[in-house]
Scaffold this motif. Structure first.
Motif, PDB file in Angstrom:
ATOM      1  N   LEU A 122      50.636 -37.125 -57.028  1.00 13.83           N
ATOM      2  CA  LEU A 122      51.674 -36.695 -57.961  1.00 13.83           C
ATOM      3  C   LEU A 122      51.700 -37.448 -59.284  1.00 13.83           C
ATOM      4  CD1 LEU A 122      54.639 -36.326 -55.429  1.00 13.83           C
ATOM      5  CD2 LEU A 122      53.275 -34.480 -56.424  1.00 13.83           C
ATOM      6  N   ALA A 123      51.131 -38.657 -59.344  1.00 15.50           N
ATOM      7  CA  ALA A 123      51.247 -39.488 -60.545  1.00 15.50           C
ATOM      8  C   ALA A 123      50.432 -38.898 -61.694  1.00 15.50           C
ATOM      9  CB  ALA A 123      50.810 -40.914 -60.245  1.00 15.50           C
ATOM     10  N   ASP A 124      50.705 -39.418 -62.887  1.00 16.54           N
ATOM     11  CA  ASP A 124      49.957 -39.056 -64.100  1.00 16.54           C
ATOM     12  C   ASP A 124      49.971 -37.550 -64.365  1.00 16.54           C
ATOM     13  OD1 ASP A 124      49.216 -41.780 -64.466  1.00 16.54           O
ATOM     14  OD2 ASP A 124      47.603 -41.516 -63.009  1.00 16.54           O
ATOM     15  N   GLY A 125      51.108 -36.930 -64.100  1.00 15.85           N
ATOM     16  CA  GLY A 125      51.263 -35.510 -64.409  1.00 15.85           C
ATOM     17  C   GLY A 125      50.689 -34.552 -63.394  1.00 15.85           C
ATOM     18  N   LYS A 126      50.157 -35.083 -62.288  1.00 20.75           N
ATOM     19  CA  LYS A 126      49.525 -34.188 -61.299  1.00 20.75           C
ATOM     20  C   LYS A 126      50.545 -33.288 -60.616  1.00 20.75           C
ATOM     21  CE  LYS A 126      47.007 -37.380 -59.076  1.00 20.75           C
ATOM     22  NZ  LYS A 126      46.863 -38.563 -59.948  1.00 20.75           N
ATOM     23  N   GLY A 127      51.776 -33.767 -60.424  1.00 22.71           N
ATOM     24  CA  GLY A 127      52.803 -32.923 -59.817  1.00 22.71           C
ATOM     25  C   GLY A 127      53.134 -31.731 -60.704  1.00 22.71           C
ATOM     26  N   THR A 128      53.295 -31.992 -62.000  1.00 24.63           N
ATOM     27  CA  THR A 128      53.563 -30.904 -62.944  1.00 24.63           C
ATOM     28  C   THR A 128      52.394 -29.936 -63.009  1.00 24.63           C
ATOM     29  OG1 THR A 128      55.064 -32.250 -64.279  1.00 24.63           O
ATOM     30  CG2 THR A 128      53.995 -30.384 -65.376  1.00 24.63           C
ATOM     31  N   GLU A 129      51.168 -30.472 -63.053  1.00 21.56           N
ATOM     32  CA  GLU A 129      49.983 -29.611 -63.097  1.00 21.56           C
ATOM     33  C   GLU A 129      49.922 -28.701 -61.878  1.00 21.56           C
ATOM     34  OE1 GLU A 129      46.735 -32.299 -63.396  1.00 21.56           O
ATOM     35  OE2 GLU A 129      47.235 -32.925 -65.447  1.00 21.56           O
ATOM     36  N   ARG A 130      50.275 -29.227 -60.723  1.00 20.87           N
ATOM     37  CA  ARG A 130      50.241 -28.427 -59.494  1.00 20.87           C
ATOM     38  C   ARG A 130      51.266 -27.309 -59.562  1.00 20.87           C
ATOM     39  NH1 ARG A 130      48.567 -29.286 -53.941  1.00 20.87           N
ATOM     40  NH2 ARG A 130      47.617 -31.264 -54.516  1.00 20.87           N
ATOM     41  N   MET A 131      52.447 -27.595 -60.093  1.00 18.76           N
ATOM     42  CA  MET A 131      53.475 -26.572 -60.191  1.00 18.76           C
ATOM     43  C   MET A 131      53.079 -25.487 -61.192  1.00 18.76           C
ATOM     44  SD  MET A 131      55.770 -27.211 -57.974  1.00 18.76           S
ATOM     45  CE  MET A 131      57.043 -26.088 -58.515  1.00 18.76           C
ATOM     46  N   VAL A 132      52.543 -25.883 -62.332  1.00 24.60           N
ATOM     47  CA  VAL A 132      52.089 -24.895 -63.323  1.00 24.60           C
ATOM     48  C   VAL A 132      51.026 -23.997 -62.711  1.00 24.60           C
ATOM     49  CG1 VAL A 132      50.775 -24.649 -65.464  1.00 24.60           C
ATOM     50  CG2 VAL A 132      52.717 -26.220 -65.373  1.00 24.60           C
ATOM     51  N   ALA A 133      50.078 -24.598 -62.001  1.00 26.12           N
ATOM     52  CA  ALA A 133      49.015 -23.803 -61.377  1.00 26.12           C
ATOM     53  C   ALA A 133      49.575 -22.839 -60.350  1.00 26.12           C
ATOM     54  CB  ALA A 133      47.989 -24.732 -60.729  1.00 26.12           C
ATOM     55  N   SER A 134      50.596 -23.257 -59.613  1.00 31.79           N
ATOM     56  CA  SER A 134      51.166 -22.384 -58.582  1.00 31.79           C
ATOM     57  C   SER A 134      51.904 -21.206 -59.201  1.00 31.79           C
ATOM     58  CB  SER A 134      52.095 -23.176 -57.660  1.00 31.79           C
ATOM     59  OG  SER A 134      53.318 -23.489 -58.285  1.00 31.79           O
ATOM     60  N   TYR A 135      52.594 -21.421 -60.319  1.00 29.33           N
ATOM     61  CA  TYR A 135      53.272 -20.319 -61.008  1.00 29.33           C
ATOM     62  C   TYR A 135      52.250 -19.316 -61.534  1.00 29.33           C
ATOM     63  CZ  TYR A 135      58.115 -21.987 -60.987  1.00 29.33           C
ATOM     64  OH  TYR A 135      59.388 -22.343 -60.604  1.00 29.33           O
ATOM     65  N   ARG A 136      51.167 -19.828 -62.108  1.00 26.25           N
ATOM     66  CA  ARG A 136      50.109 -18.934 -62.577  1.00 26.25           C
ATOM     67  C   ARG A 136      49.534 -18.122 -61.421  1.00 26.25           C
ATOM     68  NH1 ARG A 136      48.071 -19.514 -67.594  1.00 26.25           N
ATOM     69  NH2 ARG A 136      48.642 -21.341 -68.840  1.00 26.25           N
ATOM     70  N   SER A 137      49.321 -18.784 -60.293  1.00 27.02           N
ATOM     71  CA  SER A 137      48.728 -18.125 -59.129  1.00 27.02           C
ATOM     72  C   SER A 137      49.637 -17.036 -58.580  1.00 27.02           C
ATOM     73  CB  SER A 137      48.430 -19.161 -58.045  1.00 27.02           C
ATOM     74  OG  SER A 137      47.949 -18.539 -56.878  1.00 27.02           O
ATOM     75  N   ILE A 138      50.936 -17.294 -58.516  1.00 29.75           N
ATOM     76  CA  ILE A 138      51.860 -16.292 -57.985  1.00 29.75           C
ATOM     77  C   ILE A 138      51.832 -15.034 -58.850  1.00 29.75           C
ATOM     78  CG2 ILE A 138      54.300 -15.750 -57.612  1.00 29.75           C
ATOM     79  CD1 ILE A 138      54.680 -18.595 -56.593  1.00 29.75           C
ATOM     80  N   ILE A 139      51.821 -15.206 -60.171  1.00 25.55           N
ATOM     81  CA  ILE A 139      51.758 -14.041 -61.063  1.00 25.55           C
ATOM     82  C   ILE A 139      50.434 -13.301 -60.891  1.00 25.55           C
ATOM     83  CG2 ILE A 139      51.554 -13.341 -63.480  1.00 25.55           C
ATOM     84  CD1 ILE A 139      54.435 -13.827 -62.608  1.00 25.55           C
ATOM     85  N   LYS A 140      49.339 -14.027 -60.832  1.00 24.85           N
ATOM     86  CA  LYS A 140      48.007 -13.418 -60.805  1.00 24.85           C
ATOM     87  C   LYS A 140      47.679 -12.802 -59.446  1.00 24.85           C
ATOM     88  CE  LYS A 140      44.575 -16.338 -60.923  1.00 24.85           C
ATOM     89  NZ  LYS A 140      43.759 -16.212 -59.686  1.00 24.85           N
ATOM     90  N   ASP A 141      48.056 -13.488 -58.362  1.00 23.39           N
ATOM     91  CA  ASP A 141      47.578 -13.117 -57.030  1.00 23.39           C
ATOM     92  C   ASP A 141      48.591 -12.341 -56.193  1.00 23.39           C
ATOM     93  OD1 ASP A 141      45.236 -14.492 -57.629  1.00 23.39           O
ATOM     94  OD2 ASP A 141      45.999 -16.380 -56.794  1.00 23.39           O
ATOM     95  N   ARG A 142      49.827 -12.254 -56.651  1.00 20.27           N
ATOM     96  CA  ARG A 142      50.871 -11.626 -55.836  1.00 20.27           C
ATOM     97  C   ARG A 142      51.413 -10.358 -56.477  1.00 20.27           C
ATOM     98  NH1 ARG A 142      51.107 -13.792 -50.591  1.00 20.27           N
ATOM     99  NH2 ARG A 142      49.981 -15.765 -50.754  1.00 20.27           N
ATOM    100  N   THR A 143      50.537  -9.614 -57.129  1.00 16.80           N
ATOM    101  CA  THR A 143      50.979  -8.374 -57.766  1.00 16.80           C
ATOM    102  C   THR A 143      51.432  -7.348 -56.731  1.00 16.80           C
ATOM    103  OG1 THR A 143      48.678  -7.682 -57.860  1.00 16.80           O
ATOM    104  CG2 THR A 143      49.609  -8.643 -59.861  1.00 16.80           C
ATOM    105  N   ALA A 144      50.778  -7.289 -55.579  1.00 17.08           N
ATOM    106  CA  ALA A 144      51.174  -6.313 -54.556  1.00 17.08           C
ATOM    107  C   ALA A 144      52.580  -6.600 -54.046  1.00 17.08           C
ATOM    108  CB  ALA A 144      50.174  -6.332 -53.396  1.00 17.08           C
ATOM    109  N   GLU A 145      52.890  -7.878 -53.851  1.00 13.75           N
ATOM    110  CA  GLU A 145      54.220  -8.243 -53.364  1.00 13.75           C
ATOM    111  C   GLU A 145      55.292  -7.930 -54.402  1.00 13.75           C
ATOM    112  OE1 GLU A 145      51.358 -10.939 -51.105  1.00 13.75           O
ATOM    113  OE2 GLU A 145      51.479 -10.001 -53.080  1.00 13.75           O
ATOM    114  N   HIS A 146      55.032  -8.273 -55.653  1.00 18.24           N
ATOM    115  CA  HIS A 146      56.028  -7.988 -56.690  1.00 18.24           C
ATOM    116  C   HIS A 146      56.169  -6.485 -56.929  1.00 18.24           C
ATOM    117  CE1 HIS A 146      55.768 -12.344 -58.301  1.00 18.24           C
ATOM    118  NE2 HIS A 146      56.867 -12.175 -57.595  1.00 18.24           N
ATOM    119  N   SER A 147      55.081  -5.747 -56.788  1.00 14.94           N
ATOM    120  CA  SER A 147      55.176  -4.289 -56.872  1.00 14.94           C
ATOM    121  C   SER A 147      56.072  -3.746 -55.770  1.00 14.94           C
ATOM    122  CB  SER A 147      53.776  -3.673 -56.762  1.00 14.94           C
ATOM    123  OG  SER A 147      53.845  -2.264 -56.759  1.00 14.94           O
TER     124      SER A 147
END
Length: 274
Positions: A122-147
């Protein structure tokens, strides 16, 4: 006699309801759309999980006239917090979304890891980076669920409550997508999203070591990116839409397969008449 939280008259904004066993509950009514209208009150709610709802909480929720509860948690969440309480006459729909910063081993370290282990992930911004990546992934990979969610709202699922564990990330993105579909301004979506940082709304940090060392200032600072709502996270979701589809309209039509007539029905159900 048990006193229930007050439900406002139809068409009026609710008081800030603070339920005992349900975190982060709110009505997203009142948010402005780009064409000068507003989201109807009493149509779309968001919260954390309902597994710890008290009898009074459940009675209040039952009084909202809900048609559907969307639970975006996964099996690991259910094991940790439990299943939602059952509300009479309400349909429960389980649509697991990828867990922010997901991975069973990651969350084991969050709960059980020592300070050195937490620093490593989590240190050195890794926690934030992980959260940003997860938000991007949900938008990109979960289109069927949001549909699926948007089609359900357009067809028969309103009034609806959307929740995940904390009501911040998976539910927050699903609410954001729903609001984008009916033309709510992005600034208003962000303002509602950031309400999850209010002290009485935040999901409590879960640690097996609750000693002063296990819950030290450094530990809490390392964990904060995982349990906070940050404008940077939502901005990453919005930018992912632009990067992949070029516009919100194309995201909805091509990514989520939402036809114009479906969007029109969504607006009829969720937005005040002009």
């Amino acid at each position: 006699m048990t006193q229930l939280p007050e439900v406002p008259p139809a068409g009026h904004g609710p008081k800030d309801v603070d339920l005992t066993g349900v975190r982060n509950f709110r009505d997203v009514g009142g948010l402005p759309t780009v064409d000068g209208r507003t989201v109807r009150y009493g149509r779309l709610y968001r919260s954390g999980h309902l597994a710890h709802a008290t009898a009074t909480d459940a009675a209040f929720l039952a009084g909202l006239g809900l048609h559907t509860i969307f639970d975006f948690r996964n099996a690991a969440d259910h094991k940790l917090d439990g299943l939602d309480v059952e509300l009479p006459g309400v349909r429960n729909v389980s649509i697991p979304l990828s867990d922010p910063a997901d991975g069973a081993e990651f969350w084991r370290l969050v709960r059980d890891g020592n300070i050195q282990q937490l620093r490593s992930i989590l240190a050195d911004g890794k926690g934030t980076e992980r959260m940003v990546a997860s938000y991007r992934s949900i938008i990109k990979d979960r289109t069927a669920e949001h549909s699926r969610v948007l089609h359900a709202l357009a067809e028969d699922s309103v009034p609806a409550l959307m929740h995940c564990a904390a009501g911040k990330d998976r539910a927050g993105l699903s609410i954001a997508v729903s609001l984008l579909a009916v033309g709510v301004e992005k600034e208003a979506i962000e303002a509602d999203y950031l309400k999850s940082n209010d002290a009485h709304r935040r999901y409590r940090i879960r640690r097996s070591d609750t000693s002063s060392a296990g819950m030290s200032d450094e530990v809490l600072e390392l964990l904060d990116p995982l349990f906070g709502a940050e404008a940077e996270y939502l901005a990453a979701a919005f930018s992912t839409i632009e990067e992949i589809w070029g516009s919100t309209d194309r995201y909805l039509t091509e990514g989520l397969k939402i036809a114009p007539e479906t969007r029109a029905r969504l607006r009829e159900r969720l937005v005040e008449d002009a």
